[in-house]
Enzyme design. Structure first.
Site, PDB file in Angstrom:
ATOM      1  N   HIS A  91       0.198   5.433   6.763  1.00 21.51           N
ATOM      2  CA  HIS A  91       0.325   5.594   5.359  1.00 21.51           C
ATOM      3  C   HIS A  91       0.821   7.048   5.175  1.00 21.51           C
ATOM      4  CE1 HIS A  91      -1.975   1.777   5.247  1.00 21.51           C
ATOM      5  NE2 HIS A  91      -1.299   1.517   4.436  1.00 21.51           N
ATOM      6  N   GLY A 131      -2.142  -4.341   1.117  1.00 21.03           N
ATOM      7  CA  GLY A 131      -2.163  -5.347   1.824  1.00 21.03           C
ATOM      8  C   GLY A 131      -1.220  -6.492   1.390  1.00 21.03           C
ATOM      9  N   ASN A 163       3.844  -5.417   5.652  1.00 21.23           N
ATOM     10  CA  ASN A 163       2.546  -6.023   6.020  1.00 21.23           C
ATOM     11  C   ASN A 163       2.846  -7.482   6.913  1.00 21.23           C
ATOM     12  OD1 ASN A 163       0.467  -4.447   5.107  1.00 21.23           O
ATOM     13  ND2 ASN A 163       0.872  -4.982   3.105  1.00 21.23           N
ATOM     14  N   SER A 172       0.963  -1.175   0.000  1.00 19.87           N
ATOM     15  CA  SER A 172       0.033  -0.031   0.041  1.00 19.87           C
ATOM     16  C   SER A 172       0.838   1.382  -0.016  1.00 19.87           C
ATOM     17  CB  SER A 172      -0.836  -0.003   1.186  1.00 19.87           C
ATOM     18  OG  SER A 172      -0.182  -0.108   2.435  1.00 19.87           O
ATOM     19  N   ASP A 228      -4.246   6.778  10.363  1.00 20.00           N
ATOM     20  CA  ASP A 228      -3.820   5.496  10.592  1.00 20.00           C
ATOM     21  C   ASP A 228      -2.344   5.720  11.062  1.00 20.00           C
ATOM     22  OD1 ASP A 228      -2.345   5.571   8.360  1.00 20.00           O
ATOM     23  OD2 ASP A 228      -3.653   3.818   7.486  1.00 20.00           O
TER      24      ASP A 228
END
Length: 225
Positions: free
Chosen positions: A197, A84, A113, A47, A194
């Protein structure tokens, strides 16, 4: 008679020389085409490279493409990053991507991830190494993106995670690109809610950083040269 003999010799010489000239022209043209073939960068990422939460044209990969276009830098870019993605997924997708796009360079931007999901570091490291081997077998220059995760995953795990990228790069003698969020991850105004990112404002900063890192390496190590 002497004149006719000389003329006969000249014609014979030209007939002999003509195929050589044609062969030489074809060889020169072939060499020129090979030397001028543009390098192609395939980005295998997650991502962070897939413009998560943003429009594709706002992401750092698209902005990097624009920089190279504006600077007339002859590098094609294929963005195969998906949100992801783990090293398991990247390894599974890589053979088809290499066959489809036939890049000269591969940037592996994976592992984040794996860390966030608490995957075994040893498995992640093995996956990274296998991806490097697959690309090298296809005579592709490999670049590995260094990755970091939040420290709240425990000191031991975080340390093992961070050390994996340098270890893979050293073992396989490939270039390790510094963590591309190092100048934005600690800036709240450059991160999405979050905290993982980067936001729209951070993308040009990342693009400029990756331009400085990638451009000289790709142009110097282009396998088409």
């Amino acid at each position: 008679m002497v004149f006719q003999s000389r003329r006969h010799i000249q014609i014979t010489f030209l007939l002999f020389l003509l195929p050589l000239l044609v062969f030489s022209d074809h060889l020169y043209a072939g060499t020129q085409n090979e030397n001028t073939q543009k390098p192609k960068l395939l980005i295998l990422g997650d991502s962070l490279s897939a413009a998560y939460g943003l429009k594709q044209q706002e992401g750092w990969v698209s902005l990097l493409q624009n920089i190279w276009k504006d600077e007339s830098v002859q590098i094609d870019v294929v963005n195969a990053a998906i949100s992801g993605e783990t090293t398991d997924g990247g390894l599974a997708r890589l053979p088809r991507l290499l066959e489809q796009h036939q890049p000269s360079h591969l940037l592996i931007e994976l592992g984040g991830n794996d860390g966030l999901q608490g995957h075994p570091v040893s498995k992640m490291r093995t996956n990274l190494a296998r991806m490097v081997d697959l690309a090298k077998q296809a005579n592709i220059n490999v670049l590995l993106q260094d990755m970091e995760i939040p420290t709240n995953y425990g000191r031991k795990y975080t340390s093992m995670f961070a050390d994996s990228f340098e270890a893979v790069a050293e073992e396989h003698q490939i270039t390790l690109i510094p963590f591309f969020l190092q100048n934005v991850a600690t800036e709240e105004n450059m991160m999405q809610r979050d905290g993982i990112h980067p936001n729209k404002d951070a993308q040009p900063v990342i693009a400029a950083f990756m331009n400085e890192q990638l451009k000289p390496i790709i142009l110097r190590t282009n396998t088409a040269e």
